[in-house]
Each structure stands twice: as structure tokens, then as C-alpha cells.
Design a protein around this motif. Structure first.
Motif, PDB file in Angstrom:
ATOM      1  N   LEU A 197     -23.312 171.863  58.675  1.00  0.00           N
ATOM      2  CA  LEU A 197     -22.846 170.975  57.611  1.00  0.00           C
ATOM      3  C   LEU A 197     -22.674 169.548  58.131  1.00  0.00           C
ATOM      4  O   LEU A 197     -22.367 169.334  59.310  1.00  0.00           O
ATOM      5  CB  LEU A 197     -21.516 171.475  57.050  1.00  0.00           C
ATOM      6  N   PRO A 198     -22.848 168.566  57.264  1.00  0.00           N
ATOM      7  CA  PRO A 198     -22.603 167.172  57.673  1.00  0.00           C
ATOM      8  C   PRO A 198     -21.131 166.968  58.033  1.00  0.00           C
ATOM      9  O   PRO A 198     -20.246 167.673  57.532  1.00  0.00           O
ATOM     10  CB  PRO A 198     -22.984 166.354  56.432  1.00  0.00           C
ATOM     11  N   VAL A 199     -20.856 166.007  58.882  1.00  0.00           N
ATOM     12  CA  VAL A 199     -19.464 165.680  59.187  1.00  0.00           C
ATOM     13  C   VAL A 199     -18.778 165.220  57.908  1.00  0.00           C
ATOM     14  O   VAL A 199     -19.400 164.664  57.000  1.00  0.00           O
ATOM     15  CB  VAL A 199     -19.375 164.595  60.281  1.00  0.00           C
ATOM     16  N   GLY A 200     -17.477 165.453  57.829  1.00  0.00           N
ATOM     17  CA  GLY A 200     -16.725 165.063  56.647  1.00  0.00           C
ATOM     18  C   GLY A 200     -15.549 165.989  56.385  1.00  0.00           C
ATOM     19  O   GLY A 200     -15.164 166.797  57.236  1.00  0.00           O
ATOM     20  N   VAL A 201     -14.976 165.855  55.203  1.00  0.00           N
ATOM     21  CA  VAL A 201     -13.803 166.626  54.800  1.00  0.00           C
ATOM     22  C   VAL A 201     -14.231 167.726  53.839  1.00  0.00           C
ATOM     23  O   VAL A 201     -15.011 167.489  52.911  1.00  0.00           O
ATOM     24  CB  VAL A 201     -12.749 165.719  54.129  1.00  0.00           C
ATOM     25  N   TYR A 202     -13.696 168.940  54.044  1.00  0.00           N
ATOM     26  CA  TYR A 202     -14.010 170.093  53.201  1.00  0.00           C
ATOM     27  C   TYR A 202     -12.713 170.812  52.834  1.00  0.00           C
ATOM     28  O   TYR A 202     -11.670 170.592  53.455  1.00  0.00           O
ATOM     29  CB  TYR A 202     -14.959 171.054  53.927  1.00  0.00           C
TER      30      TYR A 202
ATOM     31  N   ASN B  97       0.346 164.386  49.050  1.00  0.00           N
ATOM     32  CA  ASN B  97       0.363 165.807  49.395  1.00  0.00           C
ATOM     33  C   ASN B  97      -1.050 166.230  49.809  1.00  0.00           C
ATOM     34  O   ASN B  97      -1.687 167.073  49.184  1.00  0.00           O
ATOM     35  CB  ASN B  97       0.846 166.624  48.196  1.00  0.00           C
ATOM     36  N   THR B  98      -1.539 165.672  50.918  1.00  0.00           N
ATOM     37  CA  THR B  98      -2.939 165.826  51.293  1.00  0.00           C
ATOM     38  C   THR B  98      -3.302 167.236  51.734  1.00  0.00           C
ATOM     39  O   THR B  98      -4.480 167.596  51.749  1.00  0.00           O
ATOM     40  CB  THR B  98      -3.309 164.834  52.402  1.00  0.00           C
ATOM     41  N   SER B  99      -2.315 168.045  52.117  1.00  0.00           N
ATOM     42  CA  SER B  99      -2.589 169.440  52.468  1.00  0.00           C
ATOM     43  C   SER B  99      -2.422 170.367  51.269  1.00  0.00           C
ATOM     44  O   SER B  99      -2.554 171.590  51.399  1.00  0.00           O
ATOM     45  CB  SER B  99      -1.667 169.903  53.606  1.00  0.00           C
ATOM     46  N   ARG B 100      -2.117 169.793  50.132  1.00  0.00           N
ATOM     47  CA  ARG B 100      -2.011 170.562  48.898  1.00  0.00           C
ATOM     48  C   ARG B 100      -2.713 169.802  47.767  1.00  0.00           C
ATOM     49  O   ARG B 100      -2.089 169.283  46.850  1.00  0.00           O
ATOM     50  CB  ARG B 100      -0.544 170.809  48.536  1.00  0.00           C
ATOM     51  N   PRO B 101      -4.034 169.688  47.853  1.00  0.00           N
ATOM     52  CA  PRO B 101      -4.750 168.935  46.820  1.00  0.00           C
ATOM     53  C   PRO B 101      -4.626 169.615  45.460  1.00  0.00           C
ATOM     54  O   PRO B 101      -4.295 170.801  45.368  1.00  0.00           O
ATOM     55  CB  PRO B 101      -6.195 168.951  47.322  1.00  0.00           C
TER      56      PRO B 101
ATOM     57  N   ASN C 265      -8.645 171.853  63.984  1.00  0.00           N
ATOM     58  CA  ASN C 265      -8.791 170.992  62.818  1.00  0.00           C
ATOM     59  C   ASN C 265      -8.266 169.601  63.169  1.00  0.00           C
ATOM     60  O   ASN C 265      -7.058 169.442  63.316  1.00  0.00           O
ATOM     61  CB  ASN C 265      -8.023 171.566  61.635  1.00  0.00           C
ATOM     62  N   PRO C 266      -9.162 168.660  63.379  1.00  0.00           N
ATOM     63  CA  PRO C 266     -10.606 168.638  63.148  1.00  0.00           C
ATOM     64  C   PRO C 266     -11.392 169.523  64.117  1.00  0.00           C
ATOM     65  O   PRO C 266     -10.940 169.776  65.227  1.00  0.00           O
ATOM     66  CB  PRO C 266     -10.982 167.160  63.357  1.00  0.00           C
ATOM     67  N   SER C 267     -12.565 169.956  63.662  1.00  0.00           N
ATOM     68  CA  SER C 267     -13.485 170.719  64.506  1.00  0.00           C
ATOM     69  C   SER C 267     -14.630 169.816  64.926  1.00  0.00           C
ATOM     70  O   SER C 267     -15.271 169.187  64.096  1.00  0.00           O
ATOM     71  CB  SER C 267     -14.040 171.926  63.747  1.00  0.00           C
ATOM     72  N   ARG C 268     -14.892 169.772  66.223  1.00  0.00           N
ATOM     73  CA  ARG C 268     -15.945 168.888  66.734  1.00  0.00           C
ATOM     74  C   ARG C 268     -17.280 169.589  66.922  1.00  0.00           C
ATOM     75  O   ARG C 268     -18.315 168.936  67.036  1.00  0.00           O
ATOM     76  CB  ARG C 268     -15.484 168.249  68.051  1.00  0.00           C
TER      77      ARG C 268
ATOM     78  N   THR D 238      -4.964 176.409  49.404  1.00  0.00           N
ATOM     79  CA  THR D 238      -6.063 175.528  49.771  1.00  0.00           C
ATOM     80  C   THR D 238      -5.717 174.778  51.045  1.00  0.00           C
ATOM     81  O   THR D 238      -4.618 174.230  51.182  1.00  0.00           O
ATOM     82  CB  THR D 238      -6.367 174.519  48.653  1.00  0.00           C
ATOM     83  N   LYS D 239      -6.653 174.771  51.988  1.00  0.00           N
ATOM     84  CA  LYS D 239      -6.493 174.047  53.248  1.00  0.00           C
ATOM     85  C   LYS D 239      -7.616 173.018  53.370  1.00  0.00           C
ATOM     86  O   LYS D 239      -8.767 173.308  53.055  1.00  0.00           O
ATOM     87  CB  LYS D 239      -6.574 175.008  54.440  1.00  0.00           C
ATOM     88  N   ARG D 240      -7.276 171.850  53.856  1.00  0.00           N
ATOM     89  CA  ARG D 240      -8.255 170.804  54.124  1.00  0.00           C
ATOM     90  C   ARG D 240      -8.713 170.906  55.567  1.00  0.00           C
ATOM     91  O   ARG D 240      -7.891 171.037  56.474  1.00  0.00           O
ATOM     92  CB  ARG D 240      -7.630 169.434  53.869  1.00  0.00           C
ATOM     93  N   ILE D 241     -10.027 170.851  55.804  1.00  0.00           N
ATOM     94  CA  ILE D 241     -10.547 170.848  57.163  1.00  0.00           C
ATOM     95  C   ILE D 241     -11.458 169.637  57.349  1.00  0.00           C
ATOM     96  O   ILE D 241     -12.060 169.144  56.393  1.00  0.00           O
ATOM     97  CB  ILE D 241     -11.310 172.150  57.509  1.00  0.00           C
TER      98      ILE D 241
END
Length: 330
Positions: free
Chosen positions: A306-311, A153-157, A259-262, A324-327
Motif C-alpha cells: 500500500l502507498p504510505v499514508g493514513v488508514y 479525537n483523532t483515535s476515535r474518528p 504504529n507508524p509502521s515503516r 476503529t484504530k488509525r494506523i
């Protein structure tokens, strides 16, 4: 991937592989996005169950077949470049790599003799420092003893999805979700009705969709289906869940793009009747990076510094719920 199963990081960048050369085994972290091998580590002829990458892409985890604390026993965790190897746990019971309610990479698994002795029947282990949090506290009798755990459930951590598949315990044959914050909050989805003694292919193996609102599981439905592989069923979260349990519905009314944002620009748009008071941005270690008020239905965030990565973006609603949303920043 490799000897058994494993997962990619949730931005689809890193994957863990097990290479074979005769009887020797090599752990491999591969960067799919850039088509490069990040690191390798030879483990000789050790009997390994699986090797995987954490959801954030910060860690790699190996699980040997034998319990214990020796080099070729239990579970080990590494940095993503396979440095800083450390022992994670003596026990190798079934589990999955997920994200807890504070944004930390964790391994969620069933209890061991120590936790069960204290009436806790599940646990999660933080990958960054090995801190264990006991879960599923039950004192009247035995709690869930074994079965299947999924954190897909990666969009609902902050939740793990479980089906009981072992014993005459509380939660017998149930499919449920447990919140990964030590509160023992449970969402009950269904009974799977399968006779798991028929064999591995007849086990329920419940797995959620990305937003955690639906769960798919296999079932021979009390031996009514006798094929080698019984049919699968899908159950959806009931609409009567309380505010927090209804977050999957609220999530559909919050659009985060691109999302993803470049380029580091992230835009937020609210749809429907949802009202958001504030937004918190967290990194995957659970550290608060930024807090913003939401005074209209649209907002833009410049995260280019911010550094590249998951937030993680956490939206606090007017009725005291949260979404909660993953970006991903590329």
C-alpha cells in the motif's frame, strides 16, 4: 498557525502556515517530516481567518473572515499541493476539520440559514467533493446555534465534540458528541455552567482527548470564578453508555503495533475479554481495501504493497460493536 489557528495532519507531517510580507498574505503548506515547502499561494491583502491542513493530509482549507462566494470570501479547499482550488462553503461559522464515520475528510460546523430553515442546526461538508450532510435535526424548537466544535479525537474518528455557547436553545450549555454519519446519535457528557457573556476567555472551548473518552472545558461556573482565565474541568464518558458508546473502553483491549509502521507490517493483539469477529481496512476516502477474519488473539497484516499514508482499521466485535484504530504507513 499564522493569522489564527490551524491543525497539522494527524501523522504530524503537514502543517498549514500563513506568511506575511507587509499587508500581503501567502498560504504555505510545509512538510515537517522532510523539511520542505510543499506549495505556496499568494492571496494578496485578503482578510483571512485561518488556514489548516486536513487530518488525512490530503487537503488544505482556508477560511476568510467574510461570508460569501467571492475569491476572498467563505471557505476554500485545495489539494495538499495547493492545486485544484474550489469553493467549499459561503459561511464561516466556527467548526473543525475531522473524519466522518466513513473515513472521509470533512469540515464540521454549525448550521446556516438554509440548514436551520430545514430544522438542522449543524452540518458537515466533505472536502473531496463539497457534499453537505445536515446534522442535529430538531423540530420542536431551536437547536444549538453556536459555540465550539472540536474533532481532536483523532483515535476515535467519526465523532465531533461540541459545547453550546450562545442562546436559549435545546442543548443550552451542554457538552456533547455527535456522530458524523447523519444519524443524529448524541453522547451527552456534561453541562459546562460558564457564563460566556463574560468574554472570550470565559467560553467553554470544550476539546476531547485522542480517544474521545474525556473532554476538557473552561468554566467560570456561573460567575463564581472572576479571574481573567477561569479554571478548566475534565469530564469522562459514563460507563453506562451502550455498546457503541463504550468503544473507547474496548479500544484499550486492542493493540496495534508498530504504529507508524515503516515496513508495512502491522501486528494486532487482543487483550482482556474482547472478542473480534472481523477486521476491515479503509483508506481515508472510506474505500474498503481489505477484510480479514480474526480467529485468534493475534494477527499480522502485511500492508507493504500500500502507498504510505493514513488508514483506518475497523474491528467488528462479537457483541456487534465496533472499534476503529488509525494506523500510519511510512
Amino acid at each position: 498557525y499564522g493569522g489564527s489557528k490551524g491543525n497539522m495532519s494527524i501523522d504530524d507531517k503537514y502543517v498549514g502556515l500563513i506568511g506575511r510580507n507587509g499587508s500581503n498574505r501567502t498560504l504555505i503548506v510545509y512538510d515537517v517530516e522532510n523539511d520542505v515547502v510543499v506549495a505556496t499561494r499568494n492571496i494578496g491583502t485578503a482578510a483571512i481567518g485561518w488556514f489548516s491542513v486536513s487530518q488525512s493530509g490530503q487537503y488544505a482549507v482556508s477560511c476568510y473572515l467574510a461570508d460569501g462566494s467571492a475569491d476572498d470570501q467563505g471557505m476554500k479547499v485545495f489539494n495538499i499541493d495547493l492545486t485544484n482550488r474550489r469553493h467549499l462553503d459561503d459561511y464561516t461559522k466556527h467548526g473543525d476539520l475531522g473524519i466522518d464515520a466513513n473515513g472521509n475528510d470533512v469540515y464540521v460546523t454549525f448550521g446556516d440559514p438554509v440548514t436551520r430553515g430545514n430544522d438542522y442546526y449543524m452540518k458537515m461538508i466533505r472536502l473531496s467533493d463539497g457534499v453537505q450532510t445536515p446534522l442535529f435535526h430538531y423540530t420542536s424548537d431551536y437547536g444549538v446555534w453556536n459555540g465550539h466544535i472540536s474533532c481532536r479525537n483523532t483515535s476515535r474518528p467519526g465523532w465531533a465534540y461540541v459545547n453550546e455557547g450562545c442562546c436559549q436553545t435545546v442543548g443550552r450549555k451542554e457538552v456533547f458528541a455527535i456522530k458524523l454519519d447523519g444519524s443524529d446519535m448524541i453522547q451527552r457528557f456534561a453541562y459546562h455552567h460558564t457564563n460566556e457573556n463574560t468574554g472570550y476567555a470565559h467560553q467553554a472551548h470544550a476539546v476531547p482527548n485522542r480517544d474521545g473518552s474525556k473532554v476538557m472545558f473552561a468554566s467560570n461556573w456561573n460567575n463564581q470564578f472572576t479571574e481573567a482565565h477561569p479554571p478548566s474541568f475534565v469530564v469522562e464518558a459514563p460507563a453506562t453508555l451502550d455498546i457503541e458508546e463504550n468503544e473507547a473502553v474496548a479500544s484499550n483491549n486492542i493493540k496495534v503495533y508498530p504504529n507508524p509502521s515503516r515496513d508495512g507490517m502491522v501486528h494486532i493483539k487482543l487483550n482482556g475479554n474482547i472478542a473480534v469477529k472481523s477486521i476491515q481496512l479503509y483508506d481515508m476516502l472510506g474505500r474498503t481495501i481489505r477484510t480479514e477474519e480474526m480467529v485468534s488473539n493475534e494477527k499480522s497484516l502485511n500492508l507493504s504493497h500500500l502507498p504510505v499514508g493514513v488508514y483506518l482499521l475497523s474491528f467488528q466485535t462479537e457483541n456487534n460493536g465496533s472499534v476503529t484504530k488509525r494506523i500510519v504507513l511510512n
